[in-house]
Design an enzyme around this catalytic site. Structure first.
Site, PDB file in Angstrom:
ATOM      1  N   HIS A 114     -37.012  59.904  62.731  1.00 40.63           N
ATOM      2  CA  HIS A 114     -38.264  60.624  62.994  1.00 40.63           C
ATOM      3  C   HIS A 114     -39.247  59.679  63.662  1.00 40.63           C
ATOM      4  O   HIS A 114     -39.259  58.481  63.349  1.00 40.63           O
ATOM      5  CB  HIS A 114     -38.879  61.154  61.688  1.00 40.63           C
ATOM      6  N   GLU A 131     -34.629  68.533  59.233  1.00 37.33           N
ATOM      7  CA  GLU A 131     -33.628  69.445  59.778  1.00 37.33           C
ATOM      8  C   GLU A 131     -32.291  69.374  59.030  1.00 37.33           C
ATOM      9  O   GLU A 131     -31.522  70.332  59.068  1.00 37.33           O
ATOM     10  CB  GLU A 131     -33.389  69.147  61.266  1.00 37.33           C
TER      11      GLU A 131
HETATM   12  N1  COA Z   1     -28.886  58.692  64.858  1.00 34.68           N
HETATM   13  C1  COA Z   1     -28.589  57.459  65.332  1.00 34.68           C
HETATM   14  N2  COA Z   1     -29.502  56.638  65.848  1.00 34.68           N
HETATM   15  C2  COA Z   1     -30.771  57.060  65.901  1.00 34.68           C
HETATM   16  C3  COA Z   1     -31.151  58.313  65.427  1.00 34.68           C
HETATM   17  C4  COA Z   1     -30.148  59.142  64.887  1.00 34.68           C
HETATM   18  N3  COA Z   1     -30.460  60.360  64.423  1.00 34.68           N
HETATM   19  N4  COA Z   1     -32.477  58.468  65.619  1.00 34.68           N
HETATM   20  C5  COA Z   1     -32.915  57.350  66.197  1.00 34.68           C
HETATM   21  N5  COA Z   1     -31.882  56.502  66.371  1.00 34.68           N
HETATM   22  C6  COA Z   1     -31.927  55.172  66.966  1.00 34.68           C
HETATM   23  C7  COA Z   1     -31.842  55.259  68.471  1.00 34.68           C
HETATM   24  O1  COA Z   1     -30.506  55.238  68.929  1.00 34.68           O
HETATM   25  C8  COA Z   1     -32.607  54.040  68.882  1.00 34.68           C
HETATM   26  O2  COA Z   1     -31.787  52.917  68.660  1.00 34.68           O
HETATM   27  P1  COA Z   1     -31.758  51.689  69.682  1.00 34.68           P
HETATM   28  O3  COA Z   1     -33.161  51.155  69.708  1.00 34.68           O
HETATM   29  O4  COA Z   1     -30.755  50.772  69.085  1.00 34.68           O
HETATM   30  O5  COA Z   1     -31.353  52.282  71.016  1.00 34.68           O
HETATM   31  C9  COA Z   1     -33.731  53.966  67.859  1.00 34.68           C
HETATM   32  O6  COA Z   1     -33.200  54.585  66.680  1.00 34.68           O
HETATM   33  C10 COA Z   1     -35.010  54.683  68.278  1.00 34.68           C
HETATM   34  O7  COA Z   1     -34.657  56.018  68.658  1.00 34.68           O
HETATM   35  P2  COA Z   1     -35.596  56.935  69.539  1.00 34.68           P
HETATM   36  O8  COA Z   1     -34.806  58.102  70.008  1.00 34.68           O
HETATM   37  O9  COA Z   1     -36.294  56.114  70.572  1.00 34.68           O
HETATM   38  O10 COA Z   1     -36.679  57.358  68.468  1.00 34.68           O
HETATM   39  P3  COA Z   1     -37.769  58.475  68.670  1.00 34.68           P
HETATM   40  O11 COA Z   1     -38.871  58.164  67.758  1.00 34.68           O
HETATM   41  O12 COA Z   1     -38.080  58.655  70.110  1.00 34.68           O
HETATM   42  O13 COA Z   1     -36.974  59.802  68.232  1.00 34.68           O
HETATM   43  C11 COA Z   1     -36.024  61.573  67.065  1.00 34.68           C
HETATM   44  C12 COA Z   1     -37.163  60.525  67.084  1.00 34.68           C
HETATM   45  C13 COA Z   1     -36.256  62.549  65.940  1.00 34.68           C
HETATM   46  C14 COA Z   1     -36.041  62.335  68.385  1.00 34.68           C
HETATM   47  C15 COA Z   1     -34.669  60.836  66.883  1.00 34.68           C
HETATM   48  O14 COA Z   1     -34.649  60.161  65.648  1.00 34.68           O
HETATM   49  C16 COA Z   1     -33.490  61.776  67.029  1.00 34.68           C
HETATM   50  O15 COA Z   1     -33.069  62.065  68.148  1.00 34.68           O
HETATM   51  N6  COA Z   1     -32.934  62.293  65.875  1.00 34.68           N
HETATM   52  C17 COA Z   1     -31.815  63.207  65.955  1.00 34.68           C
HETATM   53  C18 COA Z   1     -32.293  64.601  66.285  1.00 34.68           C
HETATM   54  C19 COA Z   1     -33.025  65.250  65.136  1.00 34.68           C
HETATM   55  O16 COA Z   1     -32.644  65.155  63.989  1.00 34.68           O
HETATM   56  N7  COA Z   1     -34.116  65.935  65.494  1.00 34.68           N
HETATM   57  C20 COA Z   1     -34.962  66.613  64.539  1.00 34.68           C
HETATM   58  C21 COA Z   1     -36.265  65.883  64.397  1.00 34.68           C
HETATM   59  S1  COA Z   1     -37.239  66.511  63.059  1.00 34.68           S
END
Ligand code: COA
Length: 381
Positions: free
Chosen positions: A263, A317
């Protein structure tokens, strides 16, 4: 030609991470503490104790309703559930294969045209939209299954009536309770992507329906409201307890994200996930809950081991998927059901934005070329 600008020292952080874009008194996420507050109430104070209608009133008006206020809100909302003919005709014209979120986005837009909704946003308009969201979703679900829509029943609460319009049967009390609690938990969440979208649209002095239609579009994405169906797909693919480790290892080795984890703001467990986990424990089959919980535990252990700097935890979620399945919803209805809840927050934010509104118009950092000389098409290589 001037050189290309590559410096990003003046740019905001990618994804506006950490940037405060508005002041709000509606809700707040305390990311390090794992707290979510609606208008001063911690979410644990409300979940399981209030109905969705009470939370709508709280978000829109700023305080919990007394009995007279609640009765009036319920009566007004239930009287406005039916869809105008033009909206139903629009839904009937939708192909059965349409994504339910495309249906909701189109149906909500049609409401704006049919009622119509225009001018400065009002509480009455917020209510008119929130009241009709379940009817749009349920009518399409019936039609795509070759059944006629079921007319709303004014004697049922918002959650019960949604389930009733999907099946044509009075839902069991435990399903109503689960869904109502889910709707309370998801109703608002500070400056998430769809709420920000709605506030940007509202800030142009466009109408509230346009702002909400934009919010639906933002919610549809898998990084926001589209994740729970993908959680179910993941659990289906894992299938059995002995496949949890190899499946998760392979996904993470392949640099895939695990749906239902991580998140932007929470750096500990999302408090809504904790509540939904207990609801899922009660409402799912023991086999399904064991698979989901086993997947959660192994995924967290691996995420913490592999990405120890990221503070990745279970988000809302993951167990939303289990709870919504347990009340009988098809998984492709999960995002629309999220929107049935979040429309309360979106509309509250639009109303708040309109108080002392100023156009939201940030800037960008230009990284393209400068000083090019125009050539007519006949002279271009
Ligand atoms: N599984 C694996 N790795 C994850 C992850 C996940 N669910 N969520 C974040 N990471 C990792 C990324 O790969 C990244 O790693 P790196 O720096 O080694 O490349 C790091 O954590 C940061 O991720 P990032 O996507 O930049 O974080 P964000 O703050 O932009 O994204 C979300 C937040 C929610 C979009 C992200 O955690 C995600 O895509 N989760 C899965 C989708 C989901 O559950 N969405 C519902 C949200 S309520």
């Amino acid at each position: 030609m001037s050189s290309v600008t590559t410096s990003n020292t003046s740019a905001a952080p990618k994804g506006l991470d950490g940037v405060v874009v508005a002041s709000t008194a509606i809700s707040h996420v305390f990311g390090n503490e794992g707290r979510l507050v609606y208008r001063g109430y911690d979410i644990g104070q409300l979940a399981g104790k209030t109905t969705f209608e009470e939370v709508c009133f709280l978000l829109w008006k700023g305080h919990l309703p007394n009995q007279v206020e609640l009765d009036a809100l319920r009566a007004t909302m239930s009287a406005q559930r039916a869809l105008p003919d033009a909206v139903l005709a629009t839904i009937r014209a939708m192909p059965a294969s349409a994504d339910p979120m495309d249906n909701l986005r189109t149906g909500a837009s049609a409401i704006g045209a049919a009622l119509p909704i225009s001018g400065t946003a009002t509480f009455e308009q917020a209510l008119a939209l929130a009241a009709r969201f379940p009817t749009i979703v349920a009518a399409f679900d019936r039609l795509r299954k070759g059944k006629e829509p079921v007319a709303p029943r004014a004697d049922l609460g918002h959650a019960a009536n949604y389930l009733y319009m999907l099946t044509g049967e009075i839902p069991p009390e435990n399903h109503v309770k689960s869904l109502d609690t889910y709707l309370v938990l998801l109703a608002d969440h500070s400056m998430n992507a769809s709420t920000f979208t709605a506030r940007v649209i509202a800030s142009t002095e466009s109408d509230i329906c346009s702002a909400i239609v934009g919010g639906i579009g933002a919610l549809k994405g898998p990084l926001h409201g589209g994740a729970p169906a993908l959680v179910m797909d993941m659990l289906d693919a894992i299938g059995t307890a002995d496949n949890i480790k190899p499946w998760i290892d392979q996904a993470l080795d392949g640099h895939h994200k695990l749906m239902g984890f991580g998140h932007r703001v929470y750096k500990t467990t999302d408090p809504r996930a904790e509540i939904l986990r207990e609801m899922a424990r009660q409402s799912s089959t023991p086999e399904f809950f064991a698979l989901a919980h086993g997947t959660e535990e192994y995924a967290l252990a691996e995420l913490h081991r592999r990405k120890s700097d990221q503070k990745l935890y279970t988000n809302v979620e993951f167990y939303s998927a289990a709870v919504l399945s347990s009340v009988g919803l098809d998984r492709d209805l999960f995002p629309s059901t999220f929107a049935i809840s979040r429309v309360a927050g979106w509309t509250a934010h639009v109303l708040e934005q309109m108080v002392g509104n100023r156009l939201i118009r940030p800037q960008s950092e230009y990284v393209g070329p400068l000083g090019l000389t125009f050539a007519p098409v006949s002279e271009r290589a």
